[in-house]
Design a protein around this motif. Structure first.
Motif, short mmCIF file in Angstrom:
data_model
loop_
_atom_site.label_atom_id
_atom_site.label_comp_id
_atom_site.label_asym_id
_atom_site.label_seq_id
_atom_site.Cartn_x
_atom_site.Cartn_y
_atom_site.Cartn_z
N ARG A 12 -36.83 -16.41 34.54
CA ARG A 12 -36.00 -17.16 35.49
C ARG A 12 -36.14 -16.49 36.84
O ARG A 12 -35.49 -15.47 37.09
CB ARG A 12 -34.54 -17.14 35.03
CG ARG A 12 -34.35 -17.92 33.76
CD ARG A 12 -32.89 -18.11 33.46
NE ARG A 12 -32.77 -18.76 32.15
CZ ARG A 12 -31.84 -18.46 31.27
NH1 ARG A 12 -30.95 -17.53 31.54
NH2 ARG A 12 -31.80 -19.08 30.11
N PRO A 13 -36.97 -17.04 37.70
CA PRO A 13 -37.23 -16.40 38.99
C PRO A 13 -35.96 -16.21 39.81
O PRO A 13 -35.05 -17.04 39.77
CB PRO A 13 -38.20 -17.36 39.67
CG PRO A 13 -38.87 -18.09 38.56
CD PRO A 13 -37.82 -18.22 37.49
N THR A 14 -35.92 -15.11 40.55
CA THR A 14 -34.83 -14.82 41.48
C THR A 14 -35.37 -15.00 42.90
O THR A 14 -36.57 -15.24 43.08
CB THR A 14 -34.35 -13.37 41.32
OG1 THR A 14 -35.42 -12.50 41.70
CG2 THR A 14 -33.93 -13.08 39.89
N LEU A 15 -34.50 -14.84 43.89
CA LEU A 15 -34.95 -14.91 45.28
C LEU A 15 -36.06 -13.90 45.54
O LEU A 15 -37.00 -14.17 46.28
CB LEU A 15 -33.78 -14.60 46.22
CG LEU A 15 -32.86 -15.76 46.58
CD1 LEU A 15 -31.75 -15.27 47.50
CD2 LEU A 15 -33.66 -16.89 47.25
N ASP A 16 -35.95 -12.72 44.92
CA ASP A 16 -36.92 -11.65 45.19
C ASP A 16 -38.28 -11.89 44.55
O ASP A 16 -39.30 -11.53 45.12
CB ASP A 16 -36.38 -10.31 44.69
CG ASP A 16 -35.18 -9.85 45.49
OD1 ASP A 16 -35.09 -10.21 46.68
OD2 ASP A 16 -34.33 -9.14 44.91
N ASP A 17 -38.30 -12.48 43.37
CA ASP A 17 -39.60 -12.58 42.68
C ASP A 17 -40.14 -14.01 42.55
O ASP A 17 -41.19 -14.22 41.94
CB ASP A 17 -39.57 -11.88 41.32
CG ASP A 17 -38.63 -12.55 40.32
OD1 ASP A 17 -38.11 -13.64 40.61
OD2 ASP A 17 -38.45 -11.97 39.23
N ALA A 18 -39.45 -15.00 43.14
CA ALA A 18 -39.92 -16.39 43.04
C ALA A 18 -41.37 -16.56 43.53
O ALA A 18 -42.16 -17.23 42.87
CB ALA A 18 -38.98 -17.34 43.78
N TRP A 21 -43.83 -15.50 40.81
CA TRP A 21 -43.97 -16.48 39.73
C TRP A 21 -44.68 -17.73 40.20
O TRP A 21 -45.45 -18.34 39.46
CB TRP A 21 -42.60 -16.78 39.11
CG TRP A 21 -42.08 -15.62 38.35
CD1 TRP A 21 -41.02 -14.82 38.68
CD2 TRP A 21 -42.63 -15.06 37.15
NE1 TRP A 21 -40.88 -13.81 37.75
CE2 TRP A 21 -41.85 -13.94 36.81
CE3 TRP A 21 -43.70 -15.40 36.33
CZ2 TRP A 21 -42.12 -13.16 35.67
CZ3 TRP A 21 -43.97 -14.63 35.21
CH2 TRP A 21 -43.18 -13.53 34.90
#
Ligand SMILES: [Zn+2]
Length: 150
Positions: A12-18, A21
């Motif tokens: 589930r991507p976050t703001l930091d790792d979107a 992904w």
């Protein structure tokens, strides 16, 4: 077919790792890079862990690396792994991203054939919902010659 069962939960991507992904969905491996101190880091953070700068960018890397360490799991740490054969969890040191290491799976090496220093190359496997997950394959002579990228 995927290395791990298709009903394993997807990230589930976050703001930091979107963006990380998103690049994976395009079969590209990108790593967070600090423009201030010229350093790669992972996992992605809003600030550089070395100099705290927010002058960050994403850089595409070759996806080549070596097994830094590994373990073989025999227990079902998630219900979807019940009855699944033993699987590896590998830490791969990337060739061209400073000391960045990814926690991943090497999909085509039997547990007894895993070894530290084994050259590998990223590949992208779909999870149950189609999300592409970066995993690694043994790197042969052909892929290492073909994978050159500036
Ligand atoms: Zn920095």
């Amino acid at each position: 077919m995927s290395y791990l069962p298709e009903n394993m939960p997807s990230p589930r991507p976050t703001l930091d790792d979107a963006p990380y992904w998103q690049a994976c969905q395009e079969r590209r491996l990108v790593i967070r890079y600090c423009e201030q101190c010229a350093h790669f880091f992972h996992p992605p953070l809003p600030n550089c862990p070395r100099c705290s700068s927010t002058q960050l960018t994403w850089k595409q890397v070759s996806g080549r690396g070596t097994i830094y360490t590994y373990t073989v799991g025999h227990y079902a740490v998630h219900p979807s792994l019940k009855g699944h054969p033993p699987y590896n969890v590998c830490v791969v040191l990337l060739d061209d991203a400073d000391d960045v290491r990814l926690v991943t799976n090497v999909v085509d090496v039997a547990p007894e054939a895993l070894e530290i220093g084994l050259p590998v190359q990223v590949c992208f496997e779909p999870s149950g919902d189609g999300t592409l997950i970066p995993r690694f394959r043994r790197r042969g002579l052909d892929t290492s010659a073909r994978g050159e990228r500036s």
